[in-house]
Design a protein around this motif. Structure first.
Motif, PDB file in Angstrom:
ATOM      1  N   LEU A  57       0.831  -1.276   0.139  1.00  0.00           N
ATOM      2  CA  LEU A  57       0.267   0.228  -0.171  1.00  0.00           C
ATOM      3  C   LEU A  57       0.813   0.993  -0.344  1.00  0.00           C
ATOM      4  O   LEU A  57       1.791   1.191   0.971  1.00  0.00           O
ATOM      5  N   ALA A  58       0.573   2.610  -0.712  1.00  0.00           N
ATOM      6  CA  ALA A  58       1.570   3.841  -0.743  1.00  0.00           C
ATOM      7  C   ALA A  58       0.685   4.571  -0.788  1.00  0.00           C
ATOM      8  O   ALA A  58      -0.641   4.730  -1.383  1.00  0.00           O
ATOM      9  N   LEU A  59       1.049   5.864  -0.659  1.00  0.00           N
ATOM     10  CA  LEU A  59       0.099   7.281  -0.738  1.00  0.00           C
ATOM     11  C   LEU A  59       0.518   7.969  -1.892  1.00  0.00           C
ATOM     12  O   LEU A  59       2.344   7.927  -1.409  1.00  0.00           O
ATOM     13  N   LEU A  60       0.452   7.734  -2.647  1.00  0.00           N
ATOM     14  CA  LEU A  60       1.058   8.739  -4.023  1.00  0.00           C
ATOM     15  C   LEU A  60       0.670   9.840  -4.643  1.00  0.00           C
ATOM     16  O   LEU A  60      -0.787  10.038  -4.037  1.00  0.00           O
ATOM     17  N   ASP A  61       1.526  10.969  -5.111  1.00  0.00           N
ATOM     18  CA  ASP A  61       0.945  12.132  -5.219  1.00  0.00           C
ATOM     19  C   ASP A  61      -0.514  11.739  -6.632  1.00  0.00           C
ATOM     20  O   ASP A  61       0.217  10.800  -7.759  1.00  0.00           O
ATOM     21  N   PRO A  62      -1.298  12.499  -6.611  1.00  0.00           N
ATOM     22  CA  PRO A  62      -2.392  11.819  -7.948  1.00  0.00           C
ATOM     23  C   PRO A  62      -1.801  12.559  -8.912  1.00  0.00           C
ATOM     24  O   PRO A  62      -2.130  12.640  -9.537  1.00  0.00           O
ATOM     25  N   ASP A  63      -0.920  14.140  -8.774  1.00  0.00           N
ATOM     26  CA  ASP A  63      -0.603  13.915  -9.983  1.00  0.00           C
ATOM     27  C   ASP A  63       0.745  14.226 -10.646  1.00  0.00           C
ATOM     28  O   ASP A  63       0.538  13.888 -11.730  1.00  0.00           O
ATOM     29  N   ALA A  64       1.663  13.129  -9.724  1.00  0.00           N
ATOM     30  CA  ALA A  64       2.409  12.643 -10.343  1.00  0.00           C
ATOM     31  C   ALA A  64       2.711  11.348 -11.976  1.00  0.00           C
ATOM     32  O   ALA A  64       1.290  10.851 -12.198  1.00  0.00           O
ATOM     33  N   ASP A  65       3.101  11.630 -12.285  1.00  0.00           N
ATOM     34  CA  ASP A  65       3.332  10.362 -13.566  1.00  0.00           C
ATOM     35  C   ASP A  65       2.785   9.015 -13.594  1.00  0.00           C
ATOM     36  O   ASP A  65       2.234   7.819 -14.488  1.00  0.00           O
ATOM     37  N   LEU A  66       3.580   8.493 -11.862  1.00  0.00           N
ATOM     38  CA  LEU A  66       3.436   7.217 -12.050  1.00  0.00           C
ATOM     39  C   LEU A  66       2.277   7.146 -11.693  1.00  0.00           C
ATOM     40  O   LEU A  66       2.159   6.143 -12.180  1.00  0.00           O
ATOM     41  N   THR A  67       1.802   8.011 -10.930  1.00  0.00           N
ATOM     42  CA  THR A  67       0.506   7.563 -10.313  1.00  0.00           C
ATOM     43  C   THR A  67      -1.154   7.471 -11.843  1.00  0.00           C
ATOM     44  O   THR A  67      -1.499   6.088 -12.053  1.00  0.00           O
ATOM     45  N   GLU A  68      -0.473   8.605 -12.505  1.00  0.00           N
ATOM     46  CA  GLU A  68      -1.790   8.048 -13.820  1.00  0.00           C
ATOM     47  C   GLU A  68      -0.796   7.004 -14.613  1.00  0.00           C
ATOM     48  O   GLU A  68      -1.882   5.974 -14.632  1.00  0.00           O
ATOM     49  N   LEU A  69      -0.510   6.463 -14.263  1.00  0.00           N
ATOM     50  CA  LEU A  69       0.551   5.124 -15.829  1.00  0.00           C
ATOM     51  C   LEU A  69       0.650   4.458 -15.350  1.00  0.00           C
ATOM     52  O   LEU A  69      -0.599   3.264 -15.076  1.00  0.00           O
ATOM     53  N   LEU A  70       0.949   4.081 -13.504  1.00  0.00           N
ATOM     54  CA  LEU A  70       0.162   3.061 -12.899  1.00  0.00           C
ATOM     55  C   LEU A  70      -0.978   2.534 -12.747  1.00  0.00           C
ATOM     56  O   LEU A  70      -1.657   1.523 -12.779  1.00  0.00           O
ATOM     57  N   LEU A  71      -2.291   3.328 -12.681  1.00  0.00           N
ATOM     58  CA  LEU A  71      -3.470   3.041 -12.610  1.00  0.00           C
ATOM     59  C   LEU A  71      -3.875   2.667 -13.462  1.00  0.00           C
ATOM     60  O   LEU A  71      -4.997   2.028 -14.064  1.00  0.00           O
ATOM     61  N   GLU A  72      -3.682   3.436 -14.796  1.00  0.00           N
ATOM     62  CA  GLU A  72      -3.755   2.858 -15.996  1.00  0.00           C
ATOM     63  C   GLU A  72      -3.298   1.260 -16.822  1.00  0.00           C
ATOM     64  O   GLU A  72      -4.588   1.160 -17.174  1.00  0.00           O
ATOM     65  N   THR A  73      -2.129   1.399 -17.060  1.00  0.00           N
ATOM     66  CA  THR A  73      -1.454  -0.067 -16.882  1.00  0.00           C
ATOM     67  C   THR A  73      -2.574  -0.859 -15.555  1.00  0.00           C
ATOM     68  O   THR A  73      -2.498  -2.197 -15.995  1.00  0.00           O
ATOM     69  N   GLY A  74      -2.332  -0.696 -14.494  1.00  0.00           N
ATOM     70  CA  GLY A  74      -2.806  -1.931 -13.735  1.00  0.00           C
ATOM     71  C   GLY A  74      -1.758  -2.623 -13.205  1.00  0.00           C
ATOM     72  O   GLY A  74      -1.942  -3.540 -12.215  1.00  0.00           O
TER      73      GLY A  74
END
Length: 168
Positions: A57-74
């Motif tokens: 589990l992690a608290l990620l910056d919602p605006d970070a490119d990583l967060t967007e790509l991680l959630l997109e690719t799963g």
């Protein structure tokens, strides 16, 4: 660095941030994507939960490119950093310049979950199970798909805004 009205600059009088800084923790690098598009983020606000399967589990910056790509690719890769990786951690955190980008600062192995730091001795391939907004962050829960835990003689530890030297 991203600036928007809902995420002000931290100030010394932010007691929650000060408390979180006193907890300290091992520094991880989260990565996702492939050669066409990849992203990474240094993360210290994270934990591991036992079970079948295990979870990260992690608290990620919602605006970070990583967060967007991680959630997109799963899918993604979580690797623990060592003392020698301080500059890499700062580059992926966006706190120091990285001429040519942070990806040029180290060797990477491509996996179906994203790039993995070749020198990492402890890492996990993970799949996103859920995510939810928590304060100014996204709480992302991932299941562990593959895990390697090797020797970790000089872990990179962060406490109170600084890296703690090995043995310190």
């Amino acid at each position: 660095m991203t600036i928007h009205s809902g995420h002000p600059f931290p100030t010394p009088d932010d007691p929650v941030r000060r408390l979180r800084g006193r907890l300290g923790g091992t520094v991880s690098l989260w990565t996702a994507g492939d050669d066409a598009e990849r992203a990474g983020l240094t993360v210290t606000s994270w934990l591991v939960a036992g079970g079948e399967p295990g979870r990260v589990l992690a608290l990620l910056d919602p605006d970070a490119d990583l967060t967007e790509l991680l959630l997109e690719t799963g899918r993604g890769v979580v690797q623990l950093l060592s003392w020698k990786d301080r500059d890499l951690a700062d580059a992926f955190a966006g706190t120091t310049p990285a001429p040519g980008g942070p990806w040029r600062m180290a060797a990477w192995d491509d996996t179906d979950h994203g790039p993995r730091l070749a020198a990492a001795t402890a890492w996990a391939r993970v799949s996103v199970e859920s995510d939810v907004e928590v304060g100014w962050s996204r709480l992302v829960t991932c299941t562990v798909d593959e895990l390697v835990v090797g020797d970790d003689p000089e872990p990179l530890v962060h406490r109170r805004g600084r890296y703690v030297p090995p043995g310190g």
